[in-house]
Every structure is written in structure tokens, then in C-alpha cells.
Design a protein around this motif. Structure first.
Motif, short mmCIF file in Angstrom:
data_model
loop_
_atom_site.label_atom_id
_atom_site.label_comp_id
_atom_site.label_asym_id
_atom_site.label_seq_id
_atom_site.Cartn_x
_atom_site.Cartn_y
_atom_site.Cartn_z
N ASP A 133 49.84 84.17 4.42
CA ASP A 133 49.49 85.57 4.72
C ASP A 133 49.28 86.37 3.43
O ASP A 133 48.31 87.12 3.30
N LEU A 134 50.19 86.19 2.49
CA LEU A 134 50.12 86.92 1.23
C LEU A 134 48.88 86.52 0.44
O LEU A 134 48.18 87.38 -0.13
N ALA A 135 48.60 85.22 0.41
CA ALA A 135 47.42 84.73 -0.31
C ALA A 135 46.14 85.30 0.27
O ALA A 135 45.21 85.69 -0.46
N MET A 136 46.07 85.39 1.61
CA MET A 136 44.87 85.92 2.24
C MET A 136 44.72 87.43 2.00
O MET A 136 43.61 87.93 1.81
N LYS A 137 45.83 88.14 1.97
CA LYS A 137 45.76 89.58 1.66
C LYS A 137 45.31 89.79 0.22
O LYS A 137 44.50 90.68 -0.07
N ALA A 138 45.85 88.96 -0.68
CA ALA A 138 45.46 89.05 -2.08
C ALA A 138 43.96 88.78 -2.22
O ALA A 138 43.27 89.46 -2.99
N TYR A 139 43.47 87.81 -1.47
CA TYR A 139 42.05 87.46 -1.50
C TYR A 139 41.19 88.58 -0.91
O TYR A 139 40.20 89.01 -1.51
N GLU A 140 41.60 89.06 0.24
CA GLU A 140 40.81 90.08 0.94
C GLU A 140 40.70 91.37 0.13
O GLU A 140 39.64 92.00 0.07
N TYR A 141 41.83 91.76 -0.51
CA TYR A 141 41.85 93.03 -1.25
C TYR A 141 41.71 92.84 -2.76
O TYR A 141 41.79 93.82 -3.50
#
Length: 219
Positions: A133-141
């Protein structure tokens, strides 16, 4: 201008596929670990079969990204975004493979395993899902602060895995079947640990996307 808009639309579609891929990978991991604890061989076989869908999604992301690179010949940041998309897709596919391997371990163990799953495997799984989840948020933002947080979570998974290995090595198993079951539990812990490593890789990809240089989050 129209070509530029089309490029960004296709790029965003690839990024949406990556988020979908990550969500499906999390589901696979949760199901696989649940099967392990419940010794649910039938459900484990379903998890193994569903991995084909994730492989197909990985191929789709790769195909779309490569075609977009070839057709538009992007440079600088646009090119980095597509390169990072390819890298992340590869890491998600390997995470999914590790979830599949946990399901395979459940099949090997059967419906009446000689060794109970270590409680830390479930805790590792929860951290691994948090990392995805954290990795995807970092990627998205494109948030490098979020990306850096992955390293400490990965350390937690490593510590749990160390505990599992220490306790399993202390098992007094002498029967060949029981030894095999101990090994399958050790492998299962290792598979979750590897998922944490791949999530950390995604964090490093985000650092590369934002900063334009490769950095090791574990340093």
C-alpha cells in the motif's frame, strides 16, 4: 498537442493497471497465507491457478509500455516513468509468484500438517500488505518520504523471519515427513520476506523516478 495528450492518457492507463496489479497481488498474498493457516488445500490450488491472471496483467503492462516507448520515443522524466512502470510490474509479478509459492507449500503440507504455521508469518503478511500500500502511494504521488518509510518496515519483516528460522531450527524433527513440513514452513516465511524486499524495490524505483538516480533504501 493532441499527440501529447494521447501519450499522457496511455501513460495514465498503464499506471492504473499497475495499481490494479498491486491490489490483486495483495489479495493473492492474503488468500495464500489464510490457506496456510487453515490447511485449505482446495483454496490453495485456486490461488495457484489465479496466478495466471496476474502473469497476463504483467504481460499487458509490459506490452503497452514498450509499444508506447517505441512509438513516442519519450525522453527525460517521461521515459523514466515508463521505465519505472516496467520495473514495478516485474516486482509485483515476483510478489505474486511468492504468494503462489506459499499456496504451493500449503498443497505440499496437506490438510493435516505435522507442523503448525508460525504466528509470525501472519504478522509478516500484514506488514507486507502495508508495504505494498505504501509503495503504491509513494508511486502514485511521487512521494520519496513515503518511499523511505519502506526500509524500516522491511527491517521488521526481516526480524520476524529471523525469529521464525531460529525457532524452526530448534524443532526436534526426526521423521522425514515432519522435516519436510518444517522446511515448507521455513520456505513460507521466506516467501513473505521476499515480498517485503520487492516492495522496497518499488520504493527505490520511486526514488529513481523523482531524483533521477538509483538509491538503496537499505543503506
Amino acid at each position: 498537442m493532441v499527440a501529447r495528450s494521447m501519450f499522457h492518457a496511455e501513460q495514465q492507463h498503464i499506471e492504473k493497471l499497475i495499481i490494479e496489479f498491486a491490489n490483486k497481488t495483495k489479495e493473492q498474498l492474503s488468500k495464500a497465507v489464510d490457506c496456510l493457516y487453515k490447511a485449505d488445500v482446495a483454496k490453495a490450488k485456486q490461488v495457484i491457478d489465479q496466478d495466471k491472471q496476474l502473469d497476463a496483467l504483467d504481460h499487458q503492462i509490459n506490452d503497452e509500455a514498450i509499444v508506447l516507448i517505441a512509438r513516442q520515443q519519450p525522453v527525460a522524466r517521461d521515459l523514466r516513468r515508463l521505465v519505472v512502470a516496467l520495473r514495478i510490474s516485474t516486482d509485483l509479478e515476483r510478489m505474486a509468484d511468492n504468494a503462489k509459492n506459499i499456496a504451493k507449500a500449503t498443497v505440499h503440507l496437506g490438510s493435516n500438517p505435522r507442523v503448525k504455521p508460525h504466528s509470525a508469518i501472519r504478522e509478516m503478511k500484514e506488514i507486507a500488505i502495508e508495504m505494498i500500500d505504501l509503495a503504491m502511494k509513494a508511486y502514485e504521488y511521487e512521494d520519496i518520504t513515503l518511499a523511505r518509510r519502506l526500509a524500516s518496515l522491511d527491517d521488521m519483516i526481516d526480524q520476524f523471519y529471523g525469529t521464525i528460522m531460529k525457532e524452526l531450527l530448534e524443532e526436534k524433527a526426526t521423521d522425514p515427513e515432519e522435516i519436510q513440513h518444517v522446511m515448507q514452513m521455513a520456505f513460507s516465511g521466506r516467501y513473505v520476506e521476499r515480498i517485503g524486499d520487492h516492495a522496497t524495490n518499488i520504493g527505490e524505483d520511486v526514488m529513481y523516478l523523482v531524483k533521477g538516480e538509483s538509491l538503496d533504501l537499505n543503506e
